[in-house]
Structure formats: C-alpha cells, structure tokens
Design a protein around this motif. Structure first.
Motif, mmCIF file in Angstrom:
data_model
loop_
_atom_site.group_PDB
_atom_site.id
_atom_site.type_symbol
_atom_site.label_atom_id
_atom_site.label_comp_id
_atom_site.label_asym_id
_atom_site.label_seq_id
_atom_site.Cartn_x
_atom_site.Cartn_y
_atom_site.Cartn_z
ATOM 1 N N SER A 134 0.829 -1.198 0.000
ATOM 2 C CA SER A 134 0.000 0.000 0.000
ATOM 3 C C SER A 134 0.870 1.257 0.000
ATOM 4 O O SER A 134 0.598 2.231 -0.709
ATOM 5 N N HIS A 138 1.003 4.189 -2.962
ATOM 6 C CA HIS A 138 0.765 5.610 -2.743
ATOM 7 C C HIS A 138 1.839 6.471 -3.398
ATOM 8 O O HIS A 138 1.527 7.508 -3.958
ATOM 9 N N HIS A 141 0.983 7.149 -6.807
ATOM 10 C CA HIS A 141 -0.344 7.753 -6.961
ATOM 11 C C HIS A 141 -1.382 6.736 -7.389
ATOM 12 O O HIS A 141 -2.220 7.010 -8.243
ATOM 13 N N GLY A 143 -2.997 4.952 -4.902
ATOM 14 C CA GLY A 143 -3.652 4.643 -3.637
ATOM 15 C C GLY A 143 -5.112 4.244 -3.786
ATOM 16 O O GLY A 143 -5.592 3.327 -3.127
#
Ligand code: ATP
Ligand code: MG
Lengths: 265, 410
Positions: A134, A138, A141, A143
């Motif tokens: 995860s 993120h 980009h 997420g």
C-alpha cells in the motif's frame, strides 16, 4: 559521479563471451552473440537498440530467468551456473526486481495483491505485505486503485502497478524492460524520478528504453545491435567491430541518431 | 515459511472460490467415495457394537469355534458375502465337541448345525427358515429364554422342536403353539416350546432365533442325509478370566484331533462381533465397490481440473517464478489447491455418509456409530487422493520454464 561509480565500487555483474542460442539446425540463431560486460554496484545503465537485437533476452539472463546460456555470468562473483535452482529463486526473491516489457500482472489478483506478490516468497505475513504494498502504491499515486482488478486499469496504470511490484521488496538490482513505454511524459517523469532516487540510494539499475531522452537519467548508456554491444559509454575501448555480420542481421539507421542523443547526455 | 504456507492456503481458497461451480463438481467424486466409506464404516461399527453388547450381556465368557481358517482382515469380512456354509463340508466333528467338553473351565458346549428349508404347518408354509440342530446346552450358552413350554430334552421323543415366536406367528397365526405339528422334509415335529422374543436379528450365531426352529442334533443329521455338518460350536467358560486360557487349550485339543491342520477358527470378544447379517453384507459389498470406483474417478477428476488450472495459469507461474517463487513454492501452491479440493469433498462426503447411514439404519435394528476413527479415515482418504492425483499437475507446473511461461499469451 559516473566515473566514481565505475571505478570505486565492486562489480555486481560480470559477463564474459555470453551467448544465447535459440532454435536448432537451420533455424539456429544467436539472440545474444558474444557479450563481455561488467556492471558495477550503483550503476544506472540504459540499454538501447533496435527491436529484436536481444535486449529482453539479455535482461532475462541477468534476472536468472534463463539459465541455458553459453559463456560466463558471474553475479556478485559467484558463477551463476553453479547456483542451484532454489538458490536462484532466492536471489530473484531478495535481490532482483523485474519490470517486464508486457506488464504481466496476475489477472485473477487485484492491484494490491499483485504488488505484494514478491513479498509472499520472502515469507511475510499478509498484513505486513499489504502495508508495504500500500505504501509503495501511494508513492505511485495508485492509492485509490488498490482493490481494482488488472482489467479495470488503463495501460499506464497497469505499468505503474508493475513497477510498484518490482520495487516493493527493495531489490538491489532492478531490471526494467521499457518501464515507461506506455506512459505520458508526466507519468514517465514520476517513474524516472523514482528510479533515479533508487539509484542515488546505491541500487543498481539496468533499464531498456527506446526513448533517447530518458538516457539522461542513466550513468552509462549501452547500445546493442544483433546480439552484440555496439557502443558503451562506460567502456574505455570504444565501439565494437561491427563488420562481417551474419546476413540475417537487421540494418538499423537509427543507431547514429541514438549516439548523438547520448553524447548530449 | 509458515506464512508462505498460510498464503498458499489463502491463495487456494481464492482460486477455488473464483471457480466455484467447477470446484464443486470436481469435489463430487471424492464426496461420493468418502460418503460410501463413512456409511459402511458407521453401519458396520453399529452392527458390531450390538453384537458385542450381546456377548457382554451374556457375561463376555463366550467363544465360538467355526470351520475354515481365519479370514484375517476386517475389510475382507466387510466385503465378503455370507459364506456358503450350507454347501461346504464342515471340518468340525462330534469328536471335537467332546474334546472341548473335556477342557478345563469350560462350562457349556453347544454344537450348531444350521440348515435352511421349508417348514410346513397344516395351512401355511414358511420357506427359507433357519433350522438349527443342536443340543440342550444351547439354551444356557446362548442365553435363550423360553416363553411357553420347555427347551430340548434328550429324554423326550427325538422329533420335537422349539420355535421362535415370529415363526410361530407366521405359520400358526399365534405365539401359542405348544403341541402343534410342523413338517420338515416330510418328517413331523411336535412343538414343545416357544422362545421368548429377542429382537436381535443380528447376533453372533448368524441366525434370527425369533424366526428359527430348533431341533435335536440327531434329527437334524437325519434330515441331512445322515451327515452331521457342524457350522459353529458355541463354548462358554465358567468366568471371563478363564476364557483366554480355555481358548488356548481348546485350540490344542482340536489341532490334535485334526492332525495339526488349522482348518478351524476360534473367535472371542470383538472378533465374534463381526456382522453376519445378509442384508448388511450385501450393502457393505456394494458400498465398498462404489467407494473404490468413485474415489478413483474423483481423483482423476481432480487431476484433470488441476491440469487445466495449470495450463490456464501458465503466465501466472512465469510471473511468480520471476518474482522469486522456487519450484517447491509452485508445487506447494498447486498441491495445496488439489488437497483442498479433495478435503472439501471428503468433509462433504463425511456428512452425507452419515445422513445415508441414518436413512439406511431405519430399516435395520441398529444405529450407525460415531468414532473419531471414521472421521480420521474420511480425512485421511481425501488427503491421500488429493496428494496422489495433485502431485503430477503440481510438478508439471513447477517444471515450466519461466521465460516460455511469460511469453504465453492468455
Ligand atoms: N523463445 C524464443 N525462441 C526463438 N527466438 C527467440 C525467442 N525469444 C527471442 N527470440 C529471438 O531473439 C531475438 C531477440 O529478442 P528480444 O526479445 O531479446 O528482442 P528485444 O531487443 O527485446 O526487442 P524489442 O525492443 O522489440 O523488445 C529476436 O530475434 C527474437 O525473435
Ligand atoms: Mg524486448
């Protein structure tokens, strides 16, 4: 800085007279045809060359996916031929990050599971795997796309997921086969900055690209032609002898252009 | 590496769920196989249990001598149809009976010759009735109780009979039948006693006393063209503690009579309790065949689906290998999936097996039993099937060359 990387650090990859043959009999063909190459720790190498010249084949060999080779390949001073399959799998799991030319996500797993896949073989718990996956999603980009299935992603997103997956286990050697092939310049920029960052932290990166502009990120540029190294900015002896080729060789005129771009870099 | 194993399980669950229909159909074979095994074992356990309860109720000091050498495995006993006792010449003789009588601690010996035939009254006939030719000691040794009249007595006429209450009802329409006459093979017998109802169609004597006729040994011999065929000798000792010792001596005595040929079997305790009921044996035989066939078919089904699954996921295998999976990891991944399939079938089969066992037991005088062994066998069998038939596909998956696998278009 480039010179420093070349001279001070120990060699990670040493190839001597590497050859890879496909087919038998009349169809016999050397996709890699005698490559001598030393890659030192912390180098960022861009490999260029016309389609079919053997770039992917070379990356597969470097990534220990292909062991049916002739010649010598030493990875961190150990001859690869002497490593057991199990040991090779261990090295792939812990040291190598692979970005494939075609993104190769597992279609029945969602984004986060795909990204966490390399961590499975390090024996991590599911919770830790997903945390780490995860986090890296993120930075790319992605997420909000964690629970998407691969078929629900655009080409560029798919590629970013594939890259996130290659980087998730902090590999010391990153093999990237056209990582920005499908991306617009903004997205390419994110990826290249990330690779550049990894490079600064001392990781070794070997990237195949068709985009001469991206070679600016690299510390060394190698061009290939017909399974051989054509030019190499990191090698003291300049380009190889390209005369007396087999008749099958594809003639490339782009080669000159690449070279000028490279000198600009 | 523990987490890796957990991951394989999660992965298998996910993959089986995404193909729910296919998975369920694949489980069917193993399910039927395990259901058959569970049914047969729980019912035979139930049958054995009531017989051993009977033996215990009689004091547990009973041994049974039968002709023929021991059939050794329980499985053979389950699969076997009733031995054609009536057609084979028995190896036991009256000499053996007398030898047993002389053994220490033996308190009662009753030889049984069991014939089968039509028993006629004036108006009705009972066909295929068990005719037991024996001696008066049988009443004591097998705990037979009299409801009306008396048991066999050597002082009375030789052609007297004691009958079961159900047989009495069948041929005379009443349980009160003392003094009436029955005809077997043209010979008339006078009923001198009616047994008390036992309701134990399954017992170690292999006959349902409620529906049998008991006559003198000599009369039985006469009905059988003058030849005495002893199918079973029931032996009772004075106490449970002396049973084992007595059996050793009985064995020696009969061996001596038979010139060292072990052509007889002495059973006691649990061994007596093996099911002898005909219906039961028929069910057991068929079920065993069904179990074997469906397990084989189920295993092949699993292998087939796993091969399809490996082919479908060739590219995934390539990716996993490139990301660090070793051959062992790939084998484990697919093996766990096939084992999960067969265990799923096994658990389903176990439950269905008990449902069937209870359904069948409503036609039988006993209930299926629950033991952990049956559960263990159900799981064990499915584990073996899953591993056996999953191994080849899993090894095939692991052998795939990562480059070729990655190249494959899906
Ligand atoms: N499995 C194979 N069997 C036969 N020939 C092969 C195989 N894999 C690659 N080749 C041949 O080897 C040569 C090099 O292929 P490779 O994929 O390395 O090219 P590339 O440099 O990566 O090209 P591109 O830039 O188009 O990706 C090609 O001529 C190809 O046809
Ligand atoms: Mg390529």
């Amino acid at each position: 800085m480039k010179a420093m990387a070349n001279n001070k650090t120990e060699p990670v990859i040493v190839l001597s007279d590497l050859r890879k043959r496909f087919g038998i009999g009349d169809a016999e063909h050397y996709a890699i045809d005698g490559i001598d190459l030393t890659i030192r720790k912390g180098e960022f190498i861009a490999i260029m060359g016309p389609s079919g010249c053997g770039k992917t084949t070379l990356l597969n060999i470097l990534g220990l996916l292909d062991s049916k080779i002739e010649g010598e390949y030493e990875l961190e001073t150990r001859p690869v031929a002497s490593l057991s399959f199990r040991r090779q799998a261990r090295i792939r799991s812990q040291q190598i990050g692979f970005i494939f030319q075609s993104f190769n996500l597992v279609t029945r797993l969602n984004v986060i599971e795909n990204v966490a896949l390399p961590l499975v073989y390090k024996g991590m718990t599911r919770l830790n795997r997903e945390k780490q996956a995860s986090a890296i999603l993120h930075t790319f980009h992605l997420g909000e796309r964690e629970y998407y299935m691969p078929y629900q992603l655009s080409g560029g997103q798919t590629q970013r997921v594939a890259i996130a997956r290659a980087l998730v286990n902090n590999p010391s050697i990153i093999l990237a086969d056209e990582p920005t092939g499908n991306l617009d310049s903004a997205s390419s920029h994110i990826i290249m900055e990330e690779l550049s960052d990894l490079h600064k932290r001392g990781n070794t990166i070997i990237m195949v690209t068709h985009n001469p502009r991206l070679t600016t990120y690299a510390s060394r540029v190698i061009t290939m032609l017909d399974g051989k190294i054509d030019t190499d900015t990191g090698s003291p002896k300049r380009k190889n002898d390209t005369t007396a080729k087999k008749p099958l060789g594809k003639v490339s005129k782009k080669r000159r252009k690449t070279k000028t771009k490279q000198e600009v870099a | 590496m523990r987490f890796l194993f957990i991951n394989h399980i999660q992965n298998a669950r996910q993959s089986l769920r995404s193909n729910r229909m296919r998975s369920n159909l694949t489980m069917l074979g193993v399910m039927i196989g395990v259901a058959s095994i569970t049914t047969i074992l729980s019912l035979s356990g139930g049958a054995s249990k009531i017989v051993s309860n009977q033996v215990d109720a009689l004091g547990g000091n009973i041994a049974v001598v039968r002709p023929g050498s021991a059939s050794d495995t329980a499985f053979q006993n389950l699969a076997q149809l009733p031995t054609p006792q009536l057609f084979a010449a028995s190896t036991l003789t009256i000499k053996d009976v007398n030898a047993i009588k002389k053994v220490n601690y033996v308190s009662g010996v009753a030889p049984m010759m069991i014939l089968s035939g039509a028993v006629k009254a004036e108006t009705s006939t009972s066909v295929n009735t068990s005719i037991i030719a024996t001696t008066p000691t049988l009443a004591d040794v097998s705990g037979l109780k009299i409801q009306n009249g008396q048991f066999l007595d050597p002082d009375l006429s030789p052609y007297i009979a004691v009958i079961g209450p159900q047989l009495s009802v069948n041929v005379f329409g009443t349980e009160e039948s003392i003094g009436k006459t029955l005809t077997i093979k043209g010979q008339a017998f006078t009923v001198i006693g009616v047994l008390k109802r036992q309701n134990t169609p399954i017992n170690y004597n292999g006959v349902d006393f409620d529906e049998s006729i008991i006559i003198n040994q000599d009369a039985g011999q006469a009905l059988n063209q003058g030849s005495l065929q002893i199918q079973q000798i029931n032996v009772k000792t004075d106490s449970v503690n002396n049973l084992a010792g007595a059996i050793v001596d009985i064995n020696k005595a009969i061996l001596k009579n038979h010139l060292g040929e072990a052509d007889f079997t002495i059973l006691s305790g649990e061994q007596i309790a093996q099911p002898t009921n005909r219906l039961f044996a028929a069910i057991a035989g068929t079920t065993t065949a069904v179990a074997a066939i469906s397990l084989l078919v189920g295993g092949i089904g699993i292998m087939n689906i796993m091969l399809v699954s490996v082919a479908e996921r060739t590219r995934e295998i390539g990716i996993r290998k490139a990301l660090g999976a070793s051959n062992r990891d790939i084998v484990a991944q697919f093996l766990i999936e096939s084992v999960a399939l067969s265990i799923g079938g096994g658990v389903g089969g176990y439950i269905i097996g008990y449902l069937i066992a209870f359904a069948i037991s409503s036609f039988l005088p006993f209930f299926p039993i629950f033991t952990w062994e049956i559960g263990g066998i159900a799981i064990g069998v499915s584990l073996v099937i899953g591993t056996l038939f999953g191994l080849y596909p899993a090894i095939r998956a692991a052998r795939k060359d990562p480059i070729d696998a990655l190249r494959q278009y899906d």
